[in-house]
Design an enzyme around this catalytic site. Structure first.
Site, PDB file in Angstrom:
ATOM      1  N   ASP A  99       0.872  -1.226   0.128  1.00  0.00           N
ATOM      2  CA  ASP A  99       0.011   0.007   0.078  1.00  0.00           C
ATOM      3  C   ASP A  99       0.860   1.277  -0.220  1.00  0.00           C
ATOM      4  OD1 ASP A  99       0.933  -0.236   2.752  1.00  0.00           O
ATOM      5  OD2 ASP A  99      -0.998   0.142   3.565  1.00  0.00           O
ATOM      6  N   SER A 100       2.211   0.976   0.056  1.00  0.00           N
ATOM      7  CA  SER A 100       3.340   2.293  -0.210  1.00  0.00           C
ATOM      8  C   SER A 100       2.872   2.742  -1.430  1.00  0.00           C
ATOM      9  CB  SER A 100       4.632   1.755   0.000  1.00  0.00           C
ATOM     10  OG  SER A 100       4.908   0.643  -0.823  1.00  0.00           O
TER      11      SER A 100
ATOM     12  N   ASP B  52      -1.225  -6.205  -0.319  1.00  0.00           N
ATOM     13  CA  ASP B  52      -1.419  -5.472   1.103  1.00  0.00           C
ATOM     14  C   ASP B  52      -3.015  -5.273   1.163  1.00  0.00           C
ATOM     15  OD1 ASP B  52       0.403  -4.961   2.827  1.00  0.00           O
ATOM     16  OD2 ASP B  52       1.311  -3.097   1.980  1.00  0.00           O
TER      17      ASP B  52
ATOM     18  N   LYS C 255      -1.480  -9.498   2.898  1.00  0.00           N
ATOM     19  CA  LYS C 255      -0.698  -8.757   3.744  1.00  0.00           C
ATOM     20  C   LYS C 255      -1.570  -8.123   4.666  1.00  0.00           C
ATOM     21  CE  LYS C 255       3.099  -6.110   3.724  1.00  0.00           C
ATOM     22  NZ  LYS C 255       2.719  -4.881   4.757  1.00  0.00           N
TER      23      LYS C 255
ATOM     24  N   GLU D 101      -1.440  -5.548   8.627  1.00  0.00           N
ATOM     25  CA  GLU D 101      -0.465  -4.835   9.633  1.00  0.00           C
ATOM     26  C   GLU D 101      -1.075  -5.166  11.002  1.00  0.00           C
ATOM     27  OE1 GLU D 101       0.540  -0.720   9.089  1.00  0.00           O
ATOM     28  OE2 GLU D 101       1.088  -0.951   6.803  1.00  0.00           O
TER      29      GLU D 101
ATOM     30  N   GLU E 124       9.240  -4.288  10.616  1.00  0.00           N
ATOM     31  CA  GLU E 124       9.785  -3.124   9.760  1.00  0.00           C
ATOM     32  C   GLU E 124      10.135  -2.366  10.856  1.00  0.00           C
ATOM     33  OE1 GLU E 124       7.062  -1.079   7.125  1.00  0.00           O
ATOM     34  OE2 GLU E 124       8.352   0.737   7.149  1.00  0.00           O
TER      35      GLU E 124
HETATM   36  O1  KIV Z   1       3.464  -1.157   1.712  1.00  0.00           O
HETATM   37  C1  KIV Z   1       4.678  -1.610   1.579  1.00  0.00           C
HETATM   38  O2  KIV Z   1       5.336  -1.318   0.531  1.00  0.00           O
HETATM   39  C2  KIV Z   1       5.257  -2.617   2.680  1.00  0.00           C
HETATM   40  C3  KIV Z   1       6.749  -2.821   2.574  1.00  0.00           C
HETATM   41  C4  KIV Z   1       7.554  -1.619   2.761  1.00  0.00           C
HETATM   42  C5  KIV Z   1       6.918  -3.880   3.556  1.00  0.00           C
HETATM   43  O3  KIV Z   1       4.376  -2.916   3.570  1.00  0.00           O
END
Ligand code: KIV
Length: 289
Positions: A67-68, A106, A136, A138, A205
């Protein structure tokens, strides 16, 4: 042999094509950690587009549609504004552009925290509409029930503990975690909880190195570090950070290239030629026969 979508680099189109090899699987990734140690570290990078996935695929074990992408692609202030539809569109593109790596998507902020049922409905959309192998999310102890709910229903989950960017407002920033005894113990407990709940791997992280090492040694699933330790079972970075797309990157990023400089220099050359009327030249124009 399964079908994938190969990008035809001549036309930029994705064509359904027989995949040249079998894609890695979630159990194969998990099996890479034997007797508390991964002999050869797992390689993960973020990918958001089909072409990027195509270029990264052969070098990676896992591609993370992180989600970055909110900040990297959309110029958003944080990951909090990222939607499920955005994640699904980019997840599907990355699956189309890859045939080797396990693709993990994510779960965006707000799409899974309310209940295991809410998480299942978001995760099942991701799995069905992208073709990704896992999601994924969090969170540590607070997400353990949700991770168990998803994994028991056939959705592999990668967890994410330590610095969790979706919780930036609660954490008060993106600084490294685990400097106090209390925080140290909480991160280890989070990691153990997600492993016990059935996550197939976890990202840790932005934590002080002893936490990353202790966590890696204490759980049986692969621990993928970012701002963590070379002793983790694998590493992940945001691809654009690693390529040098941005001037300012977190301390834990190593820039392996200067893509920003390359793009700027190349655009400058193009602009100069357009202004000098030397582009397009004979080779790029159609002349009458
Ligand atoms: O969103 C993302 O890119 C991430 C990574 C930095 C692990 O969660």
């Amino acid at each position: 042999m399964s079908t994938t979508f190969q990008l035809d680099t001549a036309t930029s189109r994705a064509n359904p094509t027989p995949a040249p090899m079998k894609r890695l699987t979630v159990p194969a990734i998990q099996r890479r950690k034997f007797e508390g140690k991964t002999k050869e570290p797992l390689v993960m990078l973020t990918a958001y587009t089909a072409r990027q996935a195509q270029l990264l695929d052969q070098h990676c074990d896992m591609l993370l549609v992180g989600d970055s992408l909110g900040q990297v692609i959309y110029g958003l202030p944080s990951t909090l504004q990222v939607t499920l539809d955005m994640m699904i569109a980019h997840g599907a593109a990355v699956v189309r552009g890859s045939y080797h790596s396990v693709v993990i998507v994510d779960m965006p902020f707000g799409a899974y925290e309310a209940s295991p049922q809410q998480a299942f409905s978001a995760a099942s959309r991701i799995m069905a509409e992208t073709g990704a192998a896992a999601v994924k999310l969090e969170g540590g102890q607070a997400m353990a029930d949700t991770i168990a709910f998803l994994t028991q229903r056939g959705i592999p989950v990668m967890a994410h503990v330590g610095l969790t960017p979706q919780a930036v407002n609660a954490l008060g920033g993106y600084g490294a975690r685990g400097r106090s005894q209390e925080e140290h113990a909480k991160i280890i407990a989070d990691g153990q909880a997600v492993a016990d709940a059935g996550a197939f791997a976890m990202v840790v992280e932005g934590v002080v190195e002893p936490i990353a090492i202790a966590l890696t040694q204490s759980v049986e699933i692969p621990v993928i570090g970012i701002g963590a330790s070379a002793q983790c079972d694998g590493q992940v970075l945001v691809t654009e950070d690693m390529l040098g797309m941005f001037e300012r990157v977190p301390r834990f990023v190593k820039k392996y290239g200067d893509i920003a400089g390359f793009i700027s220099d190349t655009a400058a050359k193009y602009a100069e030629e357009v202004r000098a009327r030397t582009f397009p030249g004979l080779e790029q124009t159609y002349q009458p026969k």
